[in-house]
Structures are given as structure tokens and as C-alpha cells.
Design an enzyme around this catalytic site. Structure first.
Site, mmCIF file in Angstrom:
data_model
loop_
_atom_site.group_PDB
_atom_site.id
_atom_site.type_symbol
_atom_site.label_atom_id
_atom_site.label_comp_id
_atom_site.label_asym_id
_atom_site.label_seq_id
_atom_site.Cartn_x
_atom_site.Cartn_y
_atom_site.Cartn_z
ATOM 1 N N HIS A 70 -10.064 -38.505 -59.169
ATOM 2 C CA HIS A 70 -9.768 -39.336 -60.328
ATOM 3 C C HIS A 70 -11.067 -39.857 -60.938
ATOM 4 C CE1 HIS A 70 -5.877 -40.485 -57.919
ATOM 5 N NE2 HIS A 70 -5.879 -39.209 -58.303
ATOM 6 N N TYR A 133 -13.518 -50.582 -52.453
ATOM 7 C CA TYR A 133 -14.327 -50.310 -53.637
ATOM 8 C C TYR A 133 -14.283 -51.481 -54.607
ATOM 9 C CZ TYR A 133 -9.731 -48.548 -55.267
ATOM 10 O OH TYR A 133 -8.397 -48.404 -55.577
#
Length: 474
Positions: A70, A133
Site C-alpha cells: 500500500h 508506525y
């Protein structure tokens, strides 16, 4: 096994902006500790201060969990808190590195900075892996995303565990091959005040570049309370403020003073807030009028400002506001000439009509053509030298306005001797309205911008080209 005792180190990957980081991890029999994100140390080693706004954690209980590929319109700082992954990154941005691949194993002693538009995927190599993240934008249905199939033959990622043996989501299975991927375009550039002299030069400079947008004052009111929602600002990498109030004499009137403060201070302040909140580079055009002109040398970027009149005061205030933006370029210029009414066209017209003018000879500076300013702005946005203020004028020997007038007369085939020099005080002695004070010395030093690799054009050469151009009759 997590490696202890590494030095904090940045490792280039071959994909522009994708940087692998070795992290110091300190451990003993009780466990371990690391600074997973340390802004001061990491930016000192070259990491962009990307301004994370959200921290996400994906917990994976089984070996072989595979997620990918992605590419989102934001930056990521990827690491693991526990466990280990095989990471694969594919450049899905427009440009020559589209399709480039980088792979690496990530454990708690490693992290990777993933720039906007680079596809991100991973496969867990240990059970109970916590993948974490930081991102510098919030998810939005209006954002532009891109995806690549995990099995793409062109990328040919060597997954440690064959994809036939792992569970993959139905969405990931349906993602396109590289030939069918929609590349992520670069962040947009917005030019505001695009209907003025500099705006028109910027239109010419960036003609045909789809990521550059232009908005006139009528199309975008930067002082409106609706400005924060006028665009999806995270999609923009730069705003170029080409708008300004430049009627220096009218600025000395009550109405002009209000208009000058609105255009030259309130407008830049609104743009500064947008730029700061969204990590945008703000380019703002300044003026020699921030100085009083008393120096006996060319003005440097770090000289103290001391504006004489309202116009100069508003430009100085606007500069101060823009200077608070983390990513900013203040382009300080002087004696600007572009399309539309200007000094050069006025002098050429007088020459052709047989008028012998008196022109001020105690103000010294250099002409600056809007084409050169536009070229310099492109250079700053492309070369990305250190943020700050840069003088940008024509180069060559300084001259007075009377000298410029003589050069115009000669350039259009008339006798330069028809121009008579006069002092500023004598010239404005009979003025009917208010007159703004002018700096006597408007010469700006050009060494700083030259060190970035930009060469300002000699003003006399630019003048000759301008006089030969059809714009002279506009």
C-alpha cells in the site's frame, strides 16, 4: 535476536527518500530499551522532521502474516516493538524510480522511514510481532492511494515464506500488477496571487506541469476564515505567495495602509499557519524596502531591517511571520519588472513620444525581472537548500533609476542623453499626494543564493531581451 549496542545510523536504500535506520538498543537480563523515535538526534543525521500526528500498532500472532503493498499520501516511520518482519518496499511514485524495490528484515534494533508514495508491505517472521508506525497525516477517504499486488512479477519480491502458504486478505489479492498501477503524483504546488506580474511569470515557468496549481486573489481569499478547509492541504508540498500590495505611495493613506497590512501581513500570516500545520514549504517574496537604504554596501540577508514607510513596514512584518514556518523561503528582491505597467515600459513610451524625462539618480539598485524570480523560485523548490531568506535580484553593476532610463532609451533606438538626472526630493517636491520614503541604496548581495547553484541574470542583458520582447507593447 535483537542486536544490542548499535550506533544510530542512517542507511540509504536506493529508493529516494527511503532510509533504513540502525537503532541503539540497550538490554540486560530484565529486557531492553530503545529510543524508537528521537527527533533531535535523527534530524541531526538528515531525517526530515516529518511531523507525525498518529501512532498505529498492528499485532500479528502468527508467523507468515502478510500485508501489503500500500502506498499512501503520507510519510511513515516503521518499526517493530516485538518480533521480526521481512519488509518489502516498492516505489509507486511518478518518476524514474517507479517500480524500484527494497527489502530488509526489521527487528527492534531497526526502523525505516518510508516517504509518501512508496508502497509498504511486510511478512512476519516471528509469532507475536507488534508492528508499529508513525504517520504524519490522518486517514481520509479523499486522499489518493495506490496499491500493488504482492505477487507482481515485475517487482519479483522474494518472500521468505511462499505466498501460497500464508493467509492474504481478499483486498490484497485483488490489487493490480505494476503495469496497471496508478502512480502517486508529487505533492502539489499552489501559486496564490497568480494574476499579478510575478504570478504570470510563474504560470509561464511551470506551464504544463499538472501538479502546479494557480489561484488568483478572486479564486482564493487567503484571509478568509474558510481557508483551512479550502483545500486538502496535506496534498500540497509548497505554497508560493506571489500576491502583495505594492502601491508604496498609496500605502501612506488611511485606506492604503489598511489594504497593505491586509495583503502583506494578514495574508502571509494565514498561509504561514496552513504551512506550519501541514508540513508545507512556504515561499514568500520580500522587498528591499525592509531596509532604510543607509548602508554603504550591498545588503545581506542577515542585516537588521529598518523600514522607512508603511509599505516597507508591512513587508517586514510579513517576513517575520513567514520566518516562523519551519519550511520557508523568503525571496527578497528589488526593482521588479514584469508584464503590465512598469518603469521600463513607461520610459520606452516617453522615448517614442519625444518626451525628455527627469529621473531620480540618487536611488541605486538593480532591476529584477519576474522571469528571473520565477526561475529562482523553481530552483529553491527543486534544489531545496537550507530554509531561510535569499536575496534574488538581477546581477551586474548597480545603477540609478536615471541610468536605467538611459539604458531603455538607448535600447529602443533613442538618445540616452535626453534623460536628465534629479534628486528624489526634487522629483517629488510638487507631488499632490502622499509620497512614501524610498531607500537610497537598494542593492542586495547575491552570494548566498549563488552558493546554492543559482546564477541571477545580468539586469542589463535581461533588459535588452525585454525590450526586444513583444510584451513591451502590452
Amino acid at each position: 535476536m535483537t542486536a544490542f549496542g548499535k550506533a544510530l545510523t542512517a542507511v540509504e536504500t536506493g529508493i529516494p527518500g527511503l532510509v533504513l535506520w540502525e537503532l541503539p538498543v540497550h538490554g540486560d537480563s530484565r529486557g531492553w530499551f530503545k529510543e524508537n523515535w528521537q527527533r533531535e538526534k535523527m534530524t541531526a543525521l538528515g531525517l526530515a522532521d516529518f511531523g507525525p500526528v498518529q501512532n498505529n500498532i498492528s499485532f500479528n500472532d502468527a508467523v507468515g502474516t502478510t500485508r501489503g503493498i500500500h502506498a499512501e499520501p503520507w510519510d511513515k516511520w516503521v518499526s517493530v516493538a516485538t518480533g521480526r518482519i521481512f519488509g518489502a518496499w516498492v516505489d509507486l511514485r511518478e518518476g524514474p524510480t517507479f517500480g524500484a524495490v527494497f527489502t530488509a528484515e526489521i527487528d527492534p534494533s531497526r526502523a525505516i522511514f518510508v516517504p509518501r508514495g512508496v508502497g509498504n508491505s511486510y511478512q512476519t517472521l516471528e509469532a507475536d510481532t507488534a508492528y508499529t508506525y508513525l504517520v504524519n497525516d490522518h486517514w481520509s477517504p479523499d486522499a489518493a492511494y495506490s496499491f500493488l499486488n504482492l505477487r507482481d512479477e515485475t517487482a519479483a519480491i522474494a518472500w521468505p515464506i511462499p505466498l501460497d502458504e500464508v493467509e492474504i486478505s481478499e483486498k490484497d489479492k485483488q490489487h493490480p500488477r505494476l503495469a496497471d498501477v496508478t502512480p502517486i503524483p508529487p505533492r502539489r504546488v499552489l501559486v496564490v496571487g497568480a494574476g499579478g506580474q510575478l504570478g504570470r511569470a510563474l504560470r509561464k515557468e511551470f506551464a504544463g506541469e499538472p501538479h502546479v496549481e494557480f489561484a488568483s486573489r478572486a479564486e482564493l481569499d487567503v484571509t478568509s476564515s474558510e481557508l483551512p478547509s479550502a483545500r486538502r492541504w496535506r496534498d500540497y508540498g509548497a505554497i508560493v505567495n506571489a500576491s502583495a500590495y505594492t502601491a508604496v505611495d498609496l500605502a501612506e493613506t488611511p485606506a492604503g495602509r489598511r489594504d497593505a497590512w491586509s495583503a502583506n501581513v494578514a495574508g502571509p500570516a494565514a498561509l504561514a499557519r496552513i504551512a506550519t500545520e501541514n508540513g508545507i514549504t512556504l515561499v514568500h517574496v520580500s522587498s528591499d524596502y525592509v531596509f532604510d537604504g543607509s548602508a554603504d554596501r550591498a545588503y545581506r540577508e542577515d542585516d537588521e531591517i529598518s523600514p522607512l514607510g508603511v509599505y516597507g513596514q508591512t513587508k517586514a512584518a510579513g517576513d517575520a511571520v513567514v520566518g516562523t514556518v519551519p519550511r520557508h523561503y523568503i525571496v527578497r528582491t528589488s526593482w521588479v519588472i514584469g508584464e503590465g505597467k512598469n518603469f521600463v515600459k513607461t520610459m520606452a513610451g516617453l522615448a517614442d513620444r519625444g518626451v525628455d524625462p527627469r529621473v531620480v539618480d540618487d536611488q541605486i539598485g538593480r532591476l529584477t525581472f519576474t522571469d528571473d524570480i520565477a526561475r529562482g523560485i523553481r530552483h529553491l523548490l527543486t534544489a531545496t537548500p537550507p530554509y531561510g531568506t535569499y536575496n534574488l535580484t538581477g546581477s551586474g553593476d548597480p545603477a540609478s533609476w536615471a541610468d536605467v532610463a538611459r539604458a531603455v532609451f538607448a535600447g529602443v533606438g533613442h538618445d540616452a542623453g535626453r534623460v536628465t538626472g534629479t534628486s528624489t526630493s526634487e522629483y517629488f517636491a510638487a507631488a499632490a499626494g502622499p509620497v512614501a520614503p524610498r531607500p537610497g541604496n537598494s542593492v542586495l548581495a547575491l552570494e548566498k543564493i549563488a552558493l546554492t547553484g543559482f546564477a541571477p541574470a545580468d539586469w542589463r542583458e535581461s533588459l535588452r531581451a525585454y525590450l526586444a520582447d513583444s510584451r513591451l507593447t502590452d
